[in-house]
Write a protein that holds these residues in place. Structure first.
Motif, mmCIF file in Angstrom:
data_model
loop_
_atom_site.group_PDB
_atom_site.id
_atom_site.type_symbol
_atom_site.label_atom_id
_atom_site.label_comp_id
_atom_site.label_asym_id
_atom_site.label_seq_id
_atom_site.Cartn_x
_atom_site.Cartn_y
_atom_site.Cartn_z
ATOM 1 N N ALA A 123 0.867 -1.182 0.000
ATOM 2 C CA ALA A 123 0.000 0.000 0.000
ATOM 3 C C ALA A 123 0.900 1.227 0.000
ATOM 4 O O ALA A 123 1.870 1.295 0.771
ATOM 5 C CB ALA A 123 -0.916 0.007 1.217
ATOM 6 N N LEU A 124 0.583 2.193 -0.856
ATOM 7 C CA LEU A 124 1.415 3.383 -1.031
ATOM 8 C C LEU A 124 0.572 4.632 -0.852
ATOM 9 O O LEU A 124 -0.559 4.706 -1.352
ATOM 10 C CB LEU A 124 2.064 3.337 -2.421
ATOM 11 N N ASP A 125 1.107 5.609 -0.121
ATOM 12 C CA ASP A 125 0.452 6.898 0.041
ATOM 13 C C ASP A 125 0.623 7.686 -1.264
ATOM 14 O O ASP A 125 1.748 7.975 -1.676
ATOM 15 C CB ASP A 125 1.083 7.664 1.211
ATOM 16 N N ALA A 126 -0.479 8.017 -1.916
ATOM 17 C CA ALA A 126 -0.407 8.657 -3.225
ATOM 18 C C ALA A 126 0.164 10.063 -3.168
ATOM 19 O O ALA A 126 0.614 10.594 -4.189
ATOM 20 C CB ALA A 126 -1.797 8.683 -3.861
ATOM 21 N N ASP A 127 0.148 10.703 -2.004
ATOM 22 C CA ASP A 127 0.662 12.069 -1.878
ATOM 23 C C ASP A 127 2.146 12.088 -1.528
ATOM 24 O O ASP A 127 2.925 12.831 -2.124
ATOM 25 C CB ASP A 127 -0.138 12.844 -0.833
ATOM 26 N N THR A 128 2.545 11.282 -0.546
ATOM 27 C CA THR A 128 3.944 11.299 -0.110
ATOM 28 C C THR A 128 4.796 10.246 -0.804
ATOM 29 O O THR A 128 6.021 10.291 -0.718
ATOM 30 C CB THR A 128 4.033 11.066 1.406
ATOM 31 N N ARG A 129 4.158 9.275 -1.466
ATOM 32 C CA ARG A 129 4.810 8.126 -2.131
ATOM 33 C C ARG A 129 5.414 7.128 -1.148
ATOM 34 O O ARG A 129 6.124 6.210 -1.535
ATOM 35 C CB ARG A 129 5.893 8.569 -3.121
ATOM 36 N N GLU A 130 5.136 7.290 0.149
ATOM 37 C CA GLU A 130 5.642 6.331 1.134
ATOM 38 C C GLU A 130 4.905 4.996 1.015
ATOM 39 O O GLU A 130 3.710 4.965 0.720
ATOM 40 C CB GLU A 130 5.442 6.867 2.550
ATOM 41 N N ILE A 131 5.630 3.921 1.275
ATOM 42 C CA ILE A 131 4.990 2.626 1.420
ATOM 43 C C ILE A 131 4.434 2.558 2.839
ATOM 44 O O ILE A 131 5.185 2.665 3.806
ATOM 45 C CB ILE A 131 5.990 1.480 1.174
ATOM 46 N N VAL A 132 3.124 2.398 2.952
ATOM 47 C CA VAL A 132 2.473 2.482 4.265
ATOM 48 C C VAL A 132 1.888 1.144 4.721
ATOM 49 O O VAL A 132 1.345 1.054 5.830
ATOM 50 C CB VAL A 132 1.376 3.566 4.261
ATOM 51 N N GLY A 133 1.989 0.128 3.884
ATOM 52 C CA GLY A 133 1.503 -1.189 4.272
ATOM 53 C C GLY A 133 2.220 -2.261 3.483
ATOM 54 O O GLY A 133 2.468 -2.093 2.283
ATOM 55 N N VAL A 134 2.569 -3.367 4.162
ATOM 56 C CA VAL A 134 3.302 -4.459 3.510
ATOM 57 C C VAL A 134 2.866 -5.787 4.119
ATOM 58 O O VAL A 134 2.725 -5.901 5.344
ATOM 59 C CB VAL A 134 4.831 -4.323 3.700
ATOM 60 N N TYR A 135 2.655 -6.760 3.256
ATOM 61 C CA TYR A 135 2.508 -8.145 3.719
ATOM 62 C C TYR A 135 3.037 -9.058 2.623
ATOM 63 O O TYR A 135 2.840 -8.789 1.427
ATOM 64 C CB TYR A 135 1.061 -8.506 4.033
ATOM 65 N N ILE A 136 3.705 -10.139 3.016
ATOM 66 C CA ILE A 136 4.266 -11.088 2.059
ATOM 67 C C ILE A 136 3.739 -12.476 2.399
ATOM 68 O O ILE A 136 3.930 -12.954 3.524
ATOM 69 C CB ILE A 136 5.806 -11.067 2.105
ATOM 70 N N GLY A 137 3.060 -13.091 1.464
ATOM 71 C CA GLY A 137 2.479 -14.413 1.717
ATOM 72 C C GLY A 137 1.602 -14.847 0.567
ATOM 73 O O GLY A 137 1.945 -14.658 -0.602
#
Length: 236
Positions: A123-137
């Motif tokens: 999940a990426l913040d469209a304004d700041t471009r930060e990755i704000v959520g991650v899951y691997i599975g």
């Protein structure tokens, strides 16, 4: 042939050379691999810092070992320890409650063989471009919940999420703040671009590669390591 330092057997054979060209031997009795008159090489901090930077580029571990002239065995141990210590939660700049927009997508990867699929949910913040959520599975509803749980609370409370039409998103994200869209809308272009960045920078994620992960723990660690670096670089 020299005697084995473990079992003293003289039934030893040459077994290639180590990173500095010195002859390596193997004992047929106990399987020990060794060199004559070994000298312990201390890996200085400058070399370790260089390795840390190279781990953020699309270079295999074998390539890094050759470039910095350390043994693959030492490098693998170093990487195992480093990736085990990487935090498994996002680190983003604080946000106030208000209008937030996310873009979400899944990236295909595998560990050891292509039958062992490991999907990278982002999940990426469209304004700041930060990755704000991650899951691997897996790529299922449970995984979508894991992505949701990985978000900072303010995003779960306020953000509007743009995703593709994968059904798991609709089952998890609040309907009033979820928009399923096609690529032609451009509403998921930033996260799709980041997926490409991941494949360009993390050798384990290249579609046709010899640098694929053999350890799920290291696979996850390498991805998190790059994501933390990426988020930190946005603040520079």
């Amino acid at each position: 042939m020299p005697a084995c330092p473990t079992c003293a057997s003289t039934h030893t054979v040459k077994n290639g050379r180590i990173h500095n060209g010195k002859q390596r031997f193997k004992c047929h009795g106990c399987g020990r691999q060794f060199v004559e008159q070994p000298t312990q090489k201390v890996i200085d901090q400058a070399t370790r810092n260089l390795i840390d930077r190279l781990l953020l580029e699309r270079i295999s571990l074998a390539g890094i070992a050759r470039a910095v002239q350390v043994s693959e065995q030492w490098l693998q141990s170093y990487v195992n320890e480093k990736y085990a210590g990487v935090p498994r939660s996002v680190q983003v700049t604080p946000k106030k409650k208000g209008k937030l927009t996310m873009q979400c997508d899944e990236l295909w990867s595998f560990v050891d063989n292509k039958g062992n699929k490991q999907w990278v949910w982002l999940a990426l913040d469209a304004d700041t471009r930060e990755i704000v959520g991650v899951y691997i599975g897996n790529r299922d509803e449970t995984a979508a919940w894991k992505l949701w749980d990985s978000l900072p609370p303010v995003y779960r409370q306020c953000a509007v999420a743009y995703t593709d039409f994968w059904a798991a998103y609709a089952a998890v994200f609040p309907s009033k703040r979820h928009q399923a869209v096609g690529k032609e809308t451009g509403q998921t272009s930033y996260i799709e671009r980041f997926n490409n960045t991941l494949r360009q920078r993390v050798s384990r994620l290249v579609r046709k590669t010899l640098s694929f992960s053999k350890s799920l723990e290291n696979h996850i660690g390498a991805i998190w390591y790059f994501i933390h670096h990426y988020n930190a670089s946005l603040l520079l």
